[in-house]
Design a protein around this motif. Structure first.
Motif, PDB file in Angstrom:
ATOM      1  N   TYR A 110       0.852  -1.190  -0.056  1.00 20.01           N
ATOM      2  CA  TYR A 110      -0.027   0.146  -0.075  1.00 20.01           C
ATOM      3  C   TYR A 110       0.934   1.287  -0.004  1.00 20.01           C
ATOM      4  N   ALA A 111       1.914   1.173   0.665  1.00 15.87           N
ATOM      5  CA  ALA A 111       2.978   2.351   0.302  1.00 15.87           C
ATOM      6  C   ALA A 111       3.361   2.582  -1.016  1.00 15.87           C
ATOM      7  N   LYS A 112       3.519   1.594  -1.636  1.00 12.78           N
ATOM      8  CA  LYS A 112       3.767   1.649  -3.248  1.00 12.78           C
ATOM      9  C   LYS A 112       2.555   2.255  -3.779  1.00 12.78           C
ATOM     10  N   LEU A 113       1.379   2.200  -3.580  1.00 16.26           N
ATOM     11  CA  LEU A 113       0.005   2.879  -4.181  1.00 16.26           C
ATOM     12  C   LEU A 113      -0.228   3.889  -3.637  1.00 16.26           C
ATOM     13  N   GLY A 114       0.604   4.554  -2.661  1.00 16.88           N
ATOM     14  CA  GLY A 114       0.680   5.943  -2.325  1.00 16.88           C
ATOM     15  C   GLY A 114       0.054   6.220  -0.725  1.00 16.88           C
ATOM     16  N   LEU A 115      -0.381   5.155  -0.231  1.00 13.82           N
ATOM     17  CA  LEU A 115      -1.080   5.135   1.205  1.00 13.82           C
ATOM     18  C   LEU A 115       0.386   5.233   2.255  1.00 13.82           C
ATOM     19  N   ALA A 160     -12.645   1.773   7.286  1.00 10.18           N
ATOM     20  CA  ALA A 160     -13.117   0.406   6.591  1.00 10.18           C
ATOM     21  C   ALA A 160     -12.017  -0.752   7.279  1.00 10.18           C
ATOM     22  N   LEU A 161     -12.661  -1.911   7.180  1.00  8.27           N
ATOM     23  CA  LEU A 161     -11.859  -3.194   7.750  1.00  8.27           C
ATOM     24  C   LEU A 161     -11.832  -4.005   6.633  1.00  8.27           C
ATOM     25  N   VAL A 162     -10.455  -4.774   7.062  1.00 11.09           N
ATOM     26  CA  VAL A 162      -9.981  -5.902   5.867  1.00 11.09           C
ATOM     27  C   VAL A 162      -9.744  -7.069   7.036  1.00 11.09           C
ATOM     28  N   ASP A 188      -7.719  -4.450  -3.314  1.00  7.59           N
ATOM     29  CA  ASP A 188      -7.562  -3.007  -3.812  1.00  7.59           C
ATOM     30  C   ASP A 188      -8.751  -2.762  -4.397  1.00  7.59           C
ATOM     31  N   SER A 189      -9.548  -3.546  -5.196  1.00  7.07           N
ATOM     32  CA  SER A 189     -10.982  -3.063  -5.695  1.00  7.07           C
ATOM     33  C   SER A 189     -11.661  -2.687  -4.602  1.00  7.07           C
ATOM     34  N   PHE A 190     -11.694  -3.517  -3.329  1.00  5.73           N
ATOM     35  CA  PHE A 190     -12.464  -2.946  -2.300  1.00  5.73           C
ATOM     36  C   PHE A 190     -12.390  -1.670  -1.966  1.00  5.73           C
ATOM     37  N   LEU A 191     -11.029  -1.132  -1.714  1.00  6.56           N
ATOM     38  CA  LEU A 191     -10.648  -0.025  -1.371  1.00  6.56           C
ATOM     39  C   LEU A 191     -10.944   1.253  -2.362  1.00  6.56           C
ATOM     40  N   LYS A 192     -10.689   0.998  -3.569  1.00  3.16           N
ATOM     41  CA  LYS A 192     -11.056   1.905  -4.526  1.00  3.16           C
ATOM     42  C   LYS A 192     -12.674   2.019  -4.579  1.00  3.16           C
TER      43      LYS A 192
END
Length: 289
Positions: A94-99, A181-183, A279-283
């Motif tokens: 997720y750091a790679k995706l900007g979080l 959100a929860l995962v 990723d899809s869920f968070l998007k």
């Protein structure tokens, strides 16, 4: 409701662990984790002489004052073992995706030290409060906090949203401990005798059983679980999922047929597939760019 796949996170043998870990052959997630290092380590809580630290992975271009989503993950280990490095591959993703990615420790349950599962829950809730209260310096949007966890860590993750009466003395209760959100990855979700953890929690088990405390207004939740899980039985995840839907909450149960406890951690293809689904869920929630 759409069925997806399971994200198991079993615990890890690590130099950061407070208890000796049984030796085991490295699995896929161990292999991914071995060369990963956090950008910084911050103390989120002090208990007596003990400092509990957040292992933070900053994204490229990070600066204080950013308002990025945060992905916080909590390791498993039956509340009695495990350590933050086990979960580094998730936060690095997720750091790679900007979080801003964070892996956290908590006090480990032990009859010898007197640390209870209630104390583990208190630590998880304290961590979310710390992140929200220090969002500006962490570069985080305080309304975009995702909390994840595997096995007992999954229990602690959902505890941040559920157990409003379980708080550390001295915590600022004006700061919400509930995430956006929860995962949950093959979580401990039912602490009755039919689930997991009943003996460790004791007679007050129902106070800490997510399946027995669902209510309206809980965060959107994605659960990964396998039907072959005999540690945290699949029926508990199914019961929790159905209760969430009945209460009007968004909840998706991603089922892996035959998946045993921790299986996703062992297979890189399954790990990668789980991350794509997460990723899809968070998007869909606007929490991932």
């Amino acid at each position: 409701m759409k069925h997806l796949l399971l994200l198991p996170l079993f615990l890890a043998a690590s130099a950061f662990s407070q208890t000796p870990a049984k030796s085991k052959a490295p699995d896929a997630v161990d292999t991914l984790a071995k060369d990963l290092k956090p950008s910084r380590v911050l103390v989120y809580k002090k208990i007596a002489e003990r400092e509990l630290q957040l292992h933070v992975f900053d994204p490229a271009g990070f600066k204080a004052g950013d308002k990025r989503a945060c992905y916080l993950i909590i390791h498993g280990g039956g509340w009695t073992g495990g350590a933050p490095p086990r979960m580094y591959p998730f936060v690095a993703h997720y750091a790679k995706l900007g979080l801003v990615g964070i892996s956290m420790p908590y006090r480990l349950h032990s009859a010898n030290t007197g640390v209870s599962v209630f104390d583990c829950v208190k630590d998880a809730r304290s961590a979310v409060r710390y992140i929200r209260a220090h969002a500006a310096e962490l570069g985080i949007d305080p309304q975009k906090i995702i909390v994840s966890g595997g096995s007992a860590g999954g229990h602690l993750a959902v505890s941040t949203a559920l157990f409003d009466k379980v708080n550390e003395e001295g915590d600022d209760l004006a700061v919400s401990a509930s995430p956006n959100a929860l995962v949950l990855l093959f979580p401990v979700i039912d602490t009755s005798k039919e689930g997991y953890g009943n003996a460790k929690i004791g007679e007050r088990w129902q106070e800490l059983s997510p399946a027995h405390n669902v209510r309206a207004g809980l965060p959107p939740t994605l659960i990964f679980h396998g039907t072959g899980d005999t540690v945290t039985p699949f029926v508990g995840a199914k019961t929790f999922h159905e209760a969430m839907l009945k209460a009007g909450n968004r909840c998706e149960l991603d089922v892996n047929e035959g998946g045993v406890h921790g299986y996703l951690m062992r297979d890189k293809l399954l790990f990668d597939d789980t991350m794509k689904k997460t990723d899809s869920f968070l998007k869909s929630l606007g929490l991932l760019p």
